[in-house]
Design a protein around this motif. Structure first.
Motif, PDB file in Angstrom:
ATOM      1  N   PRO A 145     -34.932  13.538 -46.194  1.00 51.64           N
ATOM      2  CA  PRO A 145     -35.703  12.287 -46.254  1.00 51.64           C
ATOM      3  C   PRO A 145     -37.041  12.446 -45.551  1.00 51.64           C
ATOM      4  O   PRO A 145     -37.148  13.128 -44.532  1.00 51.64           O
ATOM      5  CB  PRO A 145     -34.806  11.290 -45.513  1.00 51.64           C
ATOM      6  CG  PRO A 145     -33.435  11.868 -45.588  1.00 51.64           C
ATOM      7  CD  PRO A 145     -33.620  13.361 -45.560  1.00 51.64           C
ATOM      8  N   GLU A 146     -38.076  11.846 -46.108  1.00 48.06           N
ATOM      9  CA  GLU A 146     -39.410  11.939 -45.507  1.00 48.06           C
ATOM     10  C   GLU A 146     -39.486  11.117 -44.216  1.00 48.06           C
ATOM     11  O   GLU A 146     -38.719  10.186 -43.998  1.00 48.06           O
ATOM     12  CB  GLU A 146     -40.463  11.447 -46.506  1.00 48.06           C
ATOM     13  CG  GLU A 146     -40.552  12.287 -47.772  1.00 48.06           C
ATOM     14  CD  GLU A 146     -41.605  11.769 -48.719  1.00 48.06           C
ATOM     15  OE1 GLU A 146     -42.258  10.762 -48.391  1.00 48.06           O
ATOM     16  OE2 GLU A 146     -41.766  12.368 -49.798  1.00 48.06           O
TER      17      GLU A 146
ATOM     18  N   ASN B 202     -25.382   3.245 -48.870  1.00 53.73           N
ATOM     19  CA  ASN B 202     -26.326   4.024 -48.083  1.00 53.73           C
ATOM     20  C   ASN B 202     -27.734   3.819 -48.638  1.00 53.73           C
ATOM     21  O   ASN B 202     -28.026   4.200 -49.768  1.00 53.73           O
ATOM     22  CB  ASN B 202     -25.936   5.510 -48.133  1.00 53.73           C
ATOM     23  CG  ASN B 202     -26.811   6.390 -47.261  1.00 53.73           C
ATOM     24  OD1 ASN B 202     -28.024   6.376 -47.379  1.00 53.73           O
ATOM     25  ND2 ASN B 202     -26.184   7.169 -46.394  1.00 53.73           N
ATOM     26  N   LYS B 203     -28.619   3.225 -47.840  1.00 51.73           N
ATOM     27  CA  LYS B 203     -29.962   2.885 -48.318  1.00 51.73           C
ATOM     28  C   LYS B 203     -30.749   4.110 -48.750  1.00 51.73           C
ATOM     29  O   LYS B 203     -31.443   4.090 -49.778  1.00 51.73           O
ATOM     30  CB  LYS B 203     -30.725   2.140 -47.219  1.00 51.73           C
ATOM     31  CG  LYS B 203     -32.106   1.667 -47.664  1.00 51.73           C
ATOM     32  CD  LYS B 203     -32.796   0.890 -46.556  1.00 51.73           C
ATOM     33  CE  LYS B 203     -34.175   0.414 -47.019  1.00 51.73           C
ATOM     34  NZ  LYS B 203     -34.865  -0.352 -45.940  1.00 51.73           N
ATOM     35  N   THR B 204     -30.641   5.206 -47.986  1.00 53.73           N
ATOM     36  CA  THR B 204     -31.383   6.418 -48.325  1.00 53.73           C
ATOM     37  C   THR B 204     -30.922   6.985 -49.662  1.00 53.73           C
ATOM     38  O   THR B 204     -31.734   7.333 -50.525  1.00 53.73           O
ATOM     39  CB  THR B 204     -31.199   7.481 -47.224  1.00 53.73           C
ATOM     40  OG1 THR B 204     -31.725   6.974 -45.991  1.00 53.73           O
ATOM     41  CG2 THR B 204     -31.946   8.765 -47.588  1.00 53.73           C
TER      42      THR B 204
ATOM     43  N   ASN C 229     -31.951   4.610 -52.622  1.00 52.79           N
ATOM     44  CA  ASN C 229     -33.351   4.766 -53.024  1.00 52.79           C
ATOM     45  C   ASN C 229     -33.568   6.075 -53.779  1.00 52.79           C
ATOM     46  O   ASN C 229     -34.340   6.133 -54.741  1.00 52.79           O
ATOM     47  CB  ASN C 229     -34.261   4.716 -51.800  1.00 52.79           C
ATOM     48  CG  ASN C 229     -34.296   3.345 -51.161  1.00 52.79           C
ATOM     49  OD1 ASN C 229     -33.986   2.336 -51.810  1.00 52.79           O
ATOM     50  ND2 ASN C 229     -34.673   3.285 -49.893  1.00 52.79           N
ATOM     51  N   TRP C 230     -32.888   7.127 -53.327  1.00 53.08           N
ATOM     52  CA  TRP C 230     -32.998   8.428 -53.990  1.00 53.08           C
ATOM     53  C   TRP C 230     -32.496   8.364 -55.427  1.00 53.08           C
ATOM     54  O   TRP C 230     -33.145   8.864 -56.347  1.00 53.08           O
ATOM     55  CB  TRP C 230     -32.203   9.469 -53.204  1.00 53.08           C
ATOM     56  CG  TRP C 230     -31.898  10.708 -53.988  1.00 53.08           C
ATOM     57  CD1 TRP C 230     -32.753  11.726 -54.292  1.00 53.08           C
ATOM     58  CD2 TRP C 230     -30.636  11.041 -54.592  1.00 53.08           C
ATOM     59  NE1 TRP C 230     -32.099  12.684 -55.044  1.00 53.08           N
ATOM     60  CE2 TRP C 230     -30.811  12.289 -55.238  1.00 53.08           C
ATOM     61  CE3 TRP C 230     -29.383  10.420 -54.632  1.00 53.08           C
ATOM     62  CZ2 TRP C 230     -29.759  12.910 -55.926  1.00 53.08           C
ATOM     63  CZ3 TRP C 230     -28.353  11.030 -55.316  1.00 53.08           C
ATOM     64  CH2 TRP C 230     -28.548  12.269 -55.957  1.00 53.08           C
ATOM     65  N   LEU C 231     -31.343   7.740 -55.628  1.00 52.65           N
ATOM     66  CA  LEU C 231     -30.777   7.670 -56.976  1.00 52.65           C
ATOM     67  C   LEU C 231     -31.665   6.825 -57.896  1.00 52.65           C
ATOM     68  O   LEU C 231     -31.834   7.154 -59.074  1.00 52.65           O
ATOM     69  CB  LEU C 231     -29.365   7.085 -56.932  1.00 52.65           C
ATOM     70  CG  LEU C 231     -28.558   7.317 -58.206  1.00 52.65           C
ATOM     71  CD1 LEU C 231     -28.073   8.769 -58.246  1.00 52.65           C
ATOM     72  CD2 LEU C 231     -27.355   6.372 -58.292  1.00 52.65           C
ATOM     73  N   GLU C 232     -32.225   5.758 -57.365  1.00 55.77           N
ATOM     74  CA  GLU C 232     -33.112   4.923 -58.176  1.00 55.77           C
ATOM     75  C   GLU C 232     -34.333   5.716 -58.640  1.00 55.77           C
ATOM     76  O   GLU C 232     -34.745   5.608 -59.808  1.00 55.77           O
ATOM     77  CB  GLU C 232     -33.551   3.695 -57.373  1.00 55.77           C
ATOM     78  CG  GLU C 232     -32.455   2.667 -57.171  1.00 55.77           C
ATOM     79  CD  GLU C 232     -32.917   1.459 -56.387  1.00 55.77           C
ATOM     80  OE1 GLU C 232     -32.404   0.355 -56.636  1.00 55.77           O
ATOM     81  OE2 GLU C 232     -33.814   1.613 -55.518  1.00 55.77           O
TER      82      GLU C 232
ATOM     83  N   GLU D 104     -28.554  17.804 -54.847  1.00 56.97           N
ATOM     84  CA  GLU D 104     -29.950  17.651 -54.448  1.00 56.97           C
ATOM     85  C   GLU D 104     -30.207  16.327 -53.746  1.00 56.97           C
ATOM     86  O   GLU D 104     -31.352  15.900 -53.596  1.00 56.97           O
ATOM     87  CB  GLU D 104     -30.859  17.786 -55.674  1.00 56.97           C
ATOM     88  CG  GLU D 104     -30.766  19.145 -56.345  1.00 56.97           C
ATOM     89  CD  GLU D 104     -31.711  19.282 -57.522  1.00 56.97           C
ATOM     90  OE1 GLU D 104     -32.532  18.357 -57.729  1.00 56.97           O
ATOM     91  OE2 GLU D 104     -31.642  20.299 -58.220  1.00 56.97           O
ATOM     92  N   ALA D 105     -29.161  15.665 -53.304  1.00 55.37           N
ATOM     93  CA  ALA D 105     -29.321  14.401 -52.596  1.00 55.37           C
ATOM     94  C   ALA D 105     -29.906  14.648 -51.203  1.00 55.37           C
ATOM     95  O   ALA D 105     -29.763  15.736 -50.643  1.00 55.37           O
ATOM     96  CB  ALA D 105     -27.966  13.708 -52.465  1.00 55.37           C
ATOM     97  N   PRO D 106     -30.588  13.650 -50.634  1.00 54.41           N
ATOM     98  CA  PRO D 106     -31.190  13.821 -49.306  1.00 54.41           C
ATOM     99  C   PRO D 106     -30.176  13.903 -48.169  1.00 54.41           C
ATOM    100  O   PRO D 106     -30.521  14.260 -47.060  1.00 54.41           O
ATOM    101  CB  PRO D 106     -32.081  12.590 -49.155  1.00 54.41           C
ATOM    102  CG  PRO D 106     -31.462  11.578 -50.055  1.00 54.41           C
ATOM    103  CD  PRO D 106     -30.923  12.355 -51.221  1.00 54.41           C
ATOM    104  N   GLU D 107     -28.929  13.566 -48.447  1.00 51.98           N
ATOM    105  CA  GLU D 107     -27.875  13.664 -47.451  1.00 51.98           C
ATOM    106  C   GLU D 107     -26.631  14.261 -48.088  1.00 51.98           C
ATOM    107  O   GLU D 107     -26.397  14.116 -49.285  1.00 51.98           O
ATOM    108  CB  GLU D 107     -27.523  12.278 -46.878  1.00 51.98           C
ATOM    109  CG  GLU D 107     -28.651  11.625 -46.122  1.00 51.98           C
ATOM    110  CD  GLU D 107     -28.250  10.272 -45.572  1.00 51.98           C
ATOM    111  OE1 GLU D 107     -27.044   9.929 -45.661  1.00 51.98           O
ATOM    112  OE2 GLU D 107     -29.124   9.554 -45.065  1.00 51.98           O
TER     113      GLU D 107
END
Length: 252
Positions: free
Chosen positions: A62-63, A192-194, A197-200, A248-251
Motif C-alpha cells: 500500500p502507498e 478490509n478497506k485496503t 479499494n484494491w479490488l475496486e 498481487e493483493a497489497p496484503e
C-alpha cells in the motif's frame, strides 16, 4: 513411503546439495509477508555470510505506508526495478563471495518472483515466468554476466502450513476448490478497506452496495462480461480470477 513424500524429501535433499555448492544464496521473500515467506532451514544451511535476503514485490505494498524489512535485506520490485537498482543488486550478490564467476542460487516460495528477478538481473528474458505456481521444475544455470551465474531453483516452502495460507501466497494451485477460496477471500476483502479499494481499482467496480461474497463474484463476472450458455454469469471464472488476483493483493 509414498511417492509424494519421497519427492518432497528428494527436493529438500537436492536443495541442500545445491546450497553447499553455491557461492551465494539469494533468498526471495514477499514484501507483504516477510516473516511468513522465509525458509529457515535453507537459511541455516546457507549461513549468514553467503545469504542475501531480497524482499521482492515492494510495488504491491500500500502507498504512503512505512515498512520495516529485515536488517541487511534489499527491497526491490523484480518487475519495475531501474538499471541502477539492478546494478546495486548485482554488487550486493557479488559482495558475498570472492569467487569469480560467482554461482548464485535463488531460492524461495513458488511464484515469489525468482524467474522475474533473474530476468531483471540479466537484462533479458532468460528464465521462464508464469503466474502458475510450480512452473520452474528443473535447475537452470543462467549467465547474468561474465562474473555472475544464477541458478533458478524450483519453488519450495516449509511444511506444516495451512492450505489457505499457501493459496494466499500463490505458492500452490487450486483446482476444483476455486469457489471455496474465492468466497473466503471476498469475505476478507469486504471487511478490509485496503483490500476493498484494491479490488475496486483492479476490476473497475464499485463495492459500496455489495454485502456478500456471492455479490462480489457476480459484479466481477458482469464487469468482465463472463457468461456461460444461457446468458448466466460465469461465477466460476470470476472465482478463478479473484484467487489468481490475490497473489498481487497489497496484503497477504
Amino acid at each position: 513411503m509414498k511417492n509424494n513424500e519421497r519427492g518432497r524429501i528428494n527436493r529438500w535433499s537436492e536443495l541442500k546439495k545445491l546450497i553447499h555448492k553455491a557461492d551465494v544464496i539469494v533468498e526471495l521473500v514477499d514484501a507483504r509477508d516477510v516473516s511468513g515467506t522465509r525458509i529457515p532451514i535453507a537459511e541455516r544451511w546457507a549461513g549468514t555470510r553467503r545469504l542475501l535476503v531480497v524482499v521482492n514485490k515492494i510495488d504491491l505494498l500500500p502507498e504512503n505506508m512505512h515498512h520495516v524489512f529485515l536488517p541487511r535485506s534489499i527491497p526491490v520490485s523484480a518487475k519495475k526495478a531501474s538499471k541502477e537498482e539492478r546494478r546495486q543488486l548485482i554488487r550486493a550478490i557479488l559482495s558475498r563471495t570472492q569467487t569469480r564467476p560467482a554461482k548464485a542460487l535463488f531460492i524461495g516460495y513458488p511464484n515469489i518472483g525468482k524467474s522475474s528477478l533473474i530476468n531483471m538481473l540479466a537484462g533479458r528474458k532468460v528464465a521462464r515466468v508464469s503466474p502458475v505456481a510450480g512452473t520452474t521444475m528443473d535447475v537452470q544455470w543462467i549467465n547474468i554476466n561474465n562474473v555472475l551465474v544464477a541458478t533458478d531453483y524450483r519453488g519450495i516452502f516449509p511444511e506444516k502450513q495451512t492450505k489457505e495460507s499457501l493459496v494466499r501466497k500463490g505458492a500452490i494451485n487450486v483446482h476444483g476448490e476455486e469457489l471455496v477460496y474465492a468466497h473466503k477471500f471476498a469475505r476478507e476483502i469486504l471487511a478490509n478497506k485496503t483490500l476493498r479499494n484494491w479490488l475496486e481499482r483492479r476490476y473497475d467496480i464499485d463495492l459500496n452496495n455489495v454485502k456478500s461474497p456471492d455479490d462480489v463474484l457476480a459484479i466481477i463476472a458482469e464487469r468482465r462480461k463472463w457468461y456461460v450458455s444461457g446468458g448466466e454469469l460465469n461465477i466460476l471464472e470470476a472465482a478463478r480470477s479473484i484467487v489468481r488476483a490475490m497473489a498481487e493483493a497489497p496484503e497477504i
